[in-house]
Design an enzyme around this catalytic site. Structure first.
Site, PDB file in Angstrom:
ATOM      1  N   SER A 138      38.209 119.220  35.172  1.00 49.69           N
ATOM      2  CA  SER A 138      39.521 118.589  35.459  1.00 49.69           C
ATOM      3  C   SER A 138      40.181 117.553  34.147  1.00 49.69           C
ATOM      4  CB  SER A 138      39.515 118.055  36.532  1.00 49.69           C
ATOM      5  OG  SER A 138      40.859 117.287  37.071  1.00 49.69           O
ATOM      6  N   TYR A 151      36.015 112.053  42.572  1.00 47.54           N
ATOM      7  CA  TYR A 151      36.312 113.402  41.987  1.00 47.54           C
ATOM      8  C   TYR A 151      36.189 112.850  40.425  1.00 47.54           C
ATOM      9  CZ  TYR A 151      39.267 117.424  40.594  1.00 47.54           C
ATOM     10  OH  TYR A 151      39.673 118.615  40.075  1.00 47.54           O
TER      11      TYR A 151
END
Length: 271
Positions: A138, A151
């Site tokens: 990401s 995350y």
């Protein structure tokens, strides 16, 4: 891997979003594709729609991912491309996080990748044509993002794992390439991750749409389609690119992080 025609790909998280788009793009290139996902209904519908083989798999289970590798070998005889794409992305302030939140995030986003590598790397090594691994990280693995501490931790880890693995493979003279997909805002089901949260890992993490997150409270979200993202992945596999960046316009905060690191080195050198 200039010619993808006739090659075999396995994609986790393949029932929707980026996973589905990658599967469709690869099938369009003449590849045979096996998609895996934790959602049986959506998986069956996607497989029927795009003409892929399918298997229900929870990537947090090493045994299930090993069974996926065995099923791919049984069906196709080999694997050329592995896409460790399954992931979750709920959010919560750091102060409210529980150990269950951390476990769930790390189990899916990091252990899912580890399980994929462990199960499939021997298969790719045995392939005389070589192979390629795509690990979905990401932009939040390249820069810190408020509200996304678990995350970010999981995606930073995926990037570090992938970079080091690529170096190891190069040292051993392997024909296995590694690409790291770093999506920014891409249209997918990531914003509804809690639909698959195990009951025994209940915690504070909740689904938040990017439009409502702290990161984008003062700016519009520059959405990219999953289909356009998949085309970037296809190009990365063909050209053996290390990083797949979907949003070049997000460079500034990554540069800021790198400059801070560089300044720390310079300060240490200057005493």
């Amino acid at each position: 891997m200039d010619n993808l025609d006739g090659r075999v790909a396995v994609i986790t998280g393949g029932a929707s979003g980026i996973g589905r788009a990658m599967a469709e793009a690869m099938i369009a290139q003449g590849m045979q594709v096996l998609i895996a996902d934790i959602e049986p209904g959506q998986l069956d519908r996607t497989a029927a729609d795009i003409g892929a083989a399918s298997m229900v798999v929870d990537v947090t289970s090493a045994d299930q991912v090993s069974a996926l590798a065995a099923a791919a070998l049984d069906r196709f005889g080999t694997v050329d491309v592995l896409c460790n794409n399954a992931g979750i992305g709920p959010m919560a302030p750091l102060a409210g996080l529980t150990l269950n939140d951390w476990r769930w995030m790390i189990d899916v986003n990091l252990w899912g990748v580890i399980h994929g590598i462990t199960a499939f790397l021997p298969v790719l090594r045995a392939n005389p044509r070589g192979g390629h691994i795509v690990n979905t990280a990401s932009m939040a693995g390249l820069m810190p993002v408020p509200g996304l501490v678990p995350y970010c931790a999981s995606k930073y880890a995926v990037i570090g794992l992938s970079e080091a693995m690529a170096e190891d493979l190069a040292v051993e003279g392997s024909d296995i390439g590694v690409s790291i997909l770093c999506p920014g805002p891409v249209r997918s089901n990531l914003g509804t991750s809690t639909r698959n949260r195990p009951a025994h890992l209940a915690g504070a993490l909740t689904d938040v749409q990017l439009e409502d997150s702290v990161q984008f409270e003062d700016q519009p979200v520059n959405w990219l389609s999953a289909e356009d993202t998949a085309q970037l992945v296809i190009a990365a596999i063909r050209e053996n690119r290390r990083y797949v960046i979907t949003h070049p316009d997000m460079l500034e905060p990554v540069e800021a992080r790198h400059r801070a690191i560089e300044r720390s080195f310079q300060t240490d050198l200057q005493g």
